[in-house]
Design an enzyme around this catalytic site. Structure first.
Site, PDB file in Angstrom:
ATOM      1  N   ASN A  27     -12.788  -3.517   2.729  1.00 39.01           N
ATOM      2  CA  ASN A  27     -13.717  -2.392   2.777  1.00 39.01           C
ATOM      3  C   ASN A  27     -14.650  -2.498   1.575  1.00 39.01           C
ATOM      4  O   ASN A  27     -14.204  -2.705   0.448  1.00 39.01           O
ATOM      5  CB  ASN A  27     -12.954  -1.062   2.734  1.00 39.01           C
ATOM      6  N   HIS A  52     -10.234  -5.536  -3.150  1.00 38.54           N
ATOM      7  CA  HIS A  52      -8.898  -5.745  -2.592  1.00 38.54           C
ATOM      8  C   HIS A  52      -9.012  -6.137  -1.130  1.00 38.54           C
ATOM      9  O   HIS A  52      -9.899  -5.684  -0.412  1.00 38.54           O
ATOM     10  CB  HIS A  52      -8.020  -4.489  -2.738  1.00 38.54           C
ATOM     11  N   ASP A  61       0.837  -1.199   0.000  1.00 42.61           N
ATOM     12  CA  ASP A  61       0.000   0.000   0.000  1.00 42.61           C
ATOM     13  C   ASP A  61       0.875   1.254   0.000  1.00 42.61           C
ATOM     14  O   ASP A  61       1.896   1.310   0.671  1.00 42.61           O
ATOM     15  CB  ASP A  61      -0.914  -0.011   1.237  1.00 42.61           C
ATOM     16  N   GLN A 105     -14.828   2.188   1.113  1.00 43.85           N
ATOM     17  CA  GLN A 105     -14.030   1.681  -0.007  1.00 43.85           C
ATOM     18  C   GLN A 105     -13.737   2.841  -0.949  1.00 43.85           C
ATOM     19  O   GLN A 105     -14.658   3.488  -1.444  1.00 43.85           O
ATOM     20  CB  GLN A 105     -14.805   0.587  -0.749  1.00 43.85           C
ATOM     21  N   HIS A 154      -6.958  -5.945   2.340  1.00 47.82           N
ATOM     22  CA  HIS A 154      -5.820  -5.366   3.058  1.00 47.82           C
ATOM     23  C   HIS A 154      -5.235  -6.443   3.961  1.00 47.82           C
ATOM     24  O   HIS A 154      -5.968  -7.066   4.748  1.00 47.82           O
ATOM     25  CB  HIS A 154      -6.274  -4.209   3.956  1.00 47.82           C
TER      26      HIS A 154
HETATM   27  P1  5GP Z   1      -9.789   1.225   0.391  1.00 41.89           P
HETATM   28  O1  5GP Z   1      -9.971   2.472   1.179  1.00 41.89           O
HETATM   29  O2  5GP Z   1     -10.462   1.314  -0.958  1.00 41.89           O
HETATM   30  O3  5GP Z   1     -10.141  -0.025   1.129  1.00 41.89           O
HETATM   31  O4  5GP Z   1      -8.236   1.087   0.161  1.00 41.89           O
HETATM   32  C1  5GP Z   1      -7.548   1.595  -0.932  1.00 41.89           C
HETATM   33  C2  5GP Z   1      -6.091   1.554  -0.576  1.00 41.89           C
HETATM   34  O5  5GP Z   1      -5.351   1.715  -1.775  1.00 41.89           O
HETATM   35  C3  5GP Z   1      -5.648   2.657   0.379  1.00 41.89           C
HETATM   36  O6  5GP Z   1      -5.062   2.059   1.516  1.00 41.89           O
HETATM   37  C4  5GP Z   1      -4.631   3.455  -0.442  1.00 41.89           C
HETATM   38  O7  5GP Z   1      -3.545   3.889   0.328  1.00 41.89           O
HETATM   39  C5  5GP Z   1      -4.217   2.460  -1.510  1.00 41.89           C
HETATM   40  N1  5GP Z   1      -3.833   3.040  -2.782  1.00 41.89           N
HETATM   41  C6  5GP Z   1      -4.524   3.975  -3.499  1.00 41.89           C
HETATM   42  N2  5GP Z   1      -3.894   4.231  -4.658  1.00 41.89           N
HETATM   43  C7  5GP Z   1      -2.787   3.456  -4.678  1.00 41.89           C
HETATM   44  C8  5GP Z   1      -1.733   3.276  -5.628  1.00 41.89           C
HETATM   45  O8  5GP Z   1      -1.692   3.896  -6.690  1.00 41.89           O
HETATM   46  N3  5GP Z   1      -0.759   2.383  -5.311  1.00 41.89           N
HETATM   47  C9  5GP Z   1      -0.782   1.680  -4.133  1.00 41.89           C
HETATM   48  N4  5GP Z   1       0.227   0.828  -3.930  1.00 41.89           N
HETATM   49  N5  5GP Z   1      -1.751   1.818  -3.230  1.00 41.89           N
HETATM   50  C10 5GP Z   1      -2.737   2.696  -3.487  1.00 41.89           C
END
Ligand code: 5GP
Ligand code: ZN
Length: 113
Positions: free
Chosen positions: A86, A99, A30, A93, A101
């Protein structure tokens, strides 16, 4: 799904620090880690969220979960870890590509915020 950031990481169109890869899934670190180890595990197939996954995806999701524990072991998370999916608005999300985590390397708090 050319506008999907995780599809772009899967396609290697934008860089990701990869922790594990096979023909069906990709695990990468991440960008904004919330724990000493914070890896995202995604199906290579674009599925917008867990709510969009169909019964035809069950085997893929089982594969992903099974690999999650192997990845955790590979990353040295012998004392435990947390998996989070999420989903949707209330689940906060932000990236609309399913995805998981994988978080570890510290004691997790409960309940999450
Ligand atoms: P969500 O909030 O959708 O469950 O998690 C999305 C996650 O993706 C977040 O923890 C954020 O830091 C990560 N993320 C967003 N854009 C990128 C990216 O371009 N590269 C990587 N490696 N992580 C990302
Ligand atoms: Zn995608």
């Amino acid at each position: 799904m050319s506008e999907c950031i995780f599809c772009k990481i899967v396609a290697k169109e934008i860089p990701g620090k990869i922790a594990y890869e096979d023909e069906r899934i990709l695990a990468f670190y991440d960008l904004e880690p919330q724990a000493p180890v914070h890896v995202l595990i995604v199906p290579k197939k674009h599925i917008a969220s867990l709510d969009e996954a169909g019964t035809e995806d069950s085997e893929l999701l089982g594969h992903l979960l099974g690999k999650a524990k192997e990845i955790a072991a590979t990353l040295g998370l012998d004392n435990g870890y947390r998996l989070v999916i999420n989903t949707g608005e209330d689940g906060q999300q932000t990236v609309k590509h399913l995805h998981v985590h994988l978080l570890g390397g510290r004691k997790m708090t409960w309940p999450p915020g």
